[in-house]
Scaffold this active site. Structure first.
Site, PDB file in Angstrom:
ATOM      1  N   LYS A 121      32.035 -36.053  42.368  1.00 58.21           N
ATOM      2  CA  LYS A 121      31.271 -36.820  43.366  1.00 58.21           C
ATOM      3  C   LYS A 121      32.224 -37.585  44.288  1.00 58.21           C
ATOM      4  CE  LYS A 121      27.239 -37.171  40.360  1.00 58.21           C
ATOM      5  NZ  LYS A 121      26.500 -37.949  39.356  1.00 58.21           N
ATOM      6  N   GLN A 142      26.477 -43.675  36.621  1.00 55.47           N
ATOM      7  CA  GLN A 142      26.463 -42.369  35.953  1.00 55.47           C
ATOM      8  C   GLN A 142      25.748 -42.488  34.604  1.00 55.47           C
ATOM      9  OE1 GLN A 142      27.649 -39.415  37.295  1.00 55.47           O
ATOM     10  NE2 GLN A 142      26.741 -38.446  35.497  1.00 55.47           N
ATOM     11  N   ASP A 172      20.434 -42.267  43.873  1.00 59.11           N
ATOM     12  CA  ASP A 172      19.949 -41.322  42.846  1.00 59.11           C
ATOM     13  C   ASP A 172      18.418 -41.249  42.848  1.00 59.11           C
ATOM     14  OD1 ASP A 172      21.866 -39.854  41.518  1.00 59.11           O
ATOM     15  OD2 ASP A 172      22.347 -41.439  40.075  1.00 59.11           O
TER      16      ASP A 172
END
Ligand code: NAD
Length: 287
Positions: A53, A97, A120
């Site tokens: 990422k 994460q 997200d």
């Protein structure tokens, strides 16, 4: 019959090339998009995802900031960092994460991210907006799958769609997006009775289970579009390679379109994270 491949790697590369122009335009106006990534612990798969990422951000010209914490860090430390990032004008997207170590209250952490920086799309406010068909951020993996349908001319209206898996990060948002696009959606999961009876009706079949080669050819309707979200590491005795939830070699003989693993949904997930970060920066810049 051998299915046509839905090439996520190439599509993701095309999208990422186009993102560079948007990033350059924002940067020229002093609104360079910025993404902060928080990693807690040393899970090897999470380390790889975070590295990919951050590298993808750099390649697109997006500012990125990575913070790594030991697995035993107190939740309060992470909440304080999130409060700082929420207030940081250089940061437009914040990502924690997952999975987090067990002592964390995952929901409390996700809700501590400002909804307008929640790239997200896991904050309850953003999940609610998506459910209402009015999304601010679409979770990256299902967003990537929708882009694959679009790029390959897959019309979803009126189609029978079956999603295997009901997780908050893939299965549920995928089902919502398919409903919003006009498909008739069935969500299957570990408690579903006679799974194959459902999957064999599917014009569109999305597998997000986490079990290697779980979807066999006998479970697939001839001509179906098959999307394999799974990323599974085979045991060393089977070569240790990455493998999806779909028995690719057999299912490609039945399906009309199919995604490979690797090179399918995975690269699209990262591309859509960049898309969400750029969208956040464009909104903040008043575009
Ligand atoms: P999860 O473990 O949270 O959910 C798995 C789902 O599968 C559950 O809802 C469960 O009910 C269902 N399931 C389990 N056994 C089943 C069975 N026998 N029959 C029917 N349903 C069953 O997993 P997740 O986070 O949704 O991820 C699923 C897979 O997708 C994993 O392999 C993960 O690594 C992968 N993944 C890939 C990407 C990507 O970018 N390609 C992103 C996220 C997750």
């Amino acid at each position: 019959m051998s299915a046509q491949l839905i090439d996520g790697k190439t599509l993701a590369e095309e999208l990422r090339a186009a993102f560079k122009t948007r990033v350059a335009a924002l940067t020229a106006r002093n609104h360079r998009p910025g993404l902060a990534v928080i990693l807690v612990g040393e899970d090897p798969a999470s380390q790889v995802y975070v590295r990919n990422k951050v590298n993808a951000c750099e390649a697109a010209g997006i500012f990125s900031q990575k913070r790594v914490y030991p697995a035993d860090v107190a939740q309060a430390v992470i909440l304080a960092k999130l409060a700082e990032l929420n207030a940081d004008p250089k940061i437009h997207g914040i990502l924690v994460q997952l999975p987090l170590p067990r002592h964390f209250d995952e929901k409390a952490v996700l809700e501590a991210i400002a909804p307008e920086k929640d790239v997200d799309g896991f904050h309850a406010e953003n999940v609610g907006a998506l459910a209402q068909g009015n999304a601010r951020f679409i979770p990256c993996t299902p967003y990537g799958v929708m882009k694959m349908f679009e790029a390959n001319g897959v019309d979803l209206a009126g189609k029978e769609a079956v999603v295997i898996g009901r997780s908050n990060i893939v299965g549920k948002p995928m089902a919502l997006l398919l409903i919003n696009a006009g498909a008739t959606v069935t969500v299957c999961h570990s408690k579903t009775r006679d799974l194959a009876a459902h999957t064999r009706r599917a014009d569109i079949l999305v597998a997000a289970v986490g079990k290697p080669r779980f979807v066999t050819a006998g479970m697939v309707k001839p001509g179906a579009v098959v999307i394999d979200v799974g990323i599974n590491r085979l045991p060393p005795e089977e070569g240790g390679k990455l493998c999806g939830d779909v028995d690719f070699e057999a299912v490609k003989e039945v399906a009309s379109l199919i995604t490979p693993v690797p090179g399918g949904v995975g690269p699209m997930t990262i591309a859509m994270l960049l898309a969400n970060t750029i969208e956040a920066a464009e909104r903040e810049a008043g575009q």
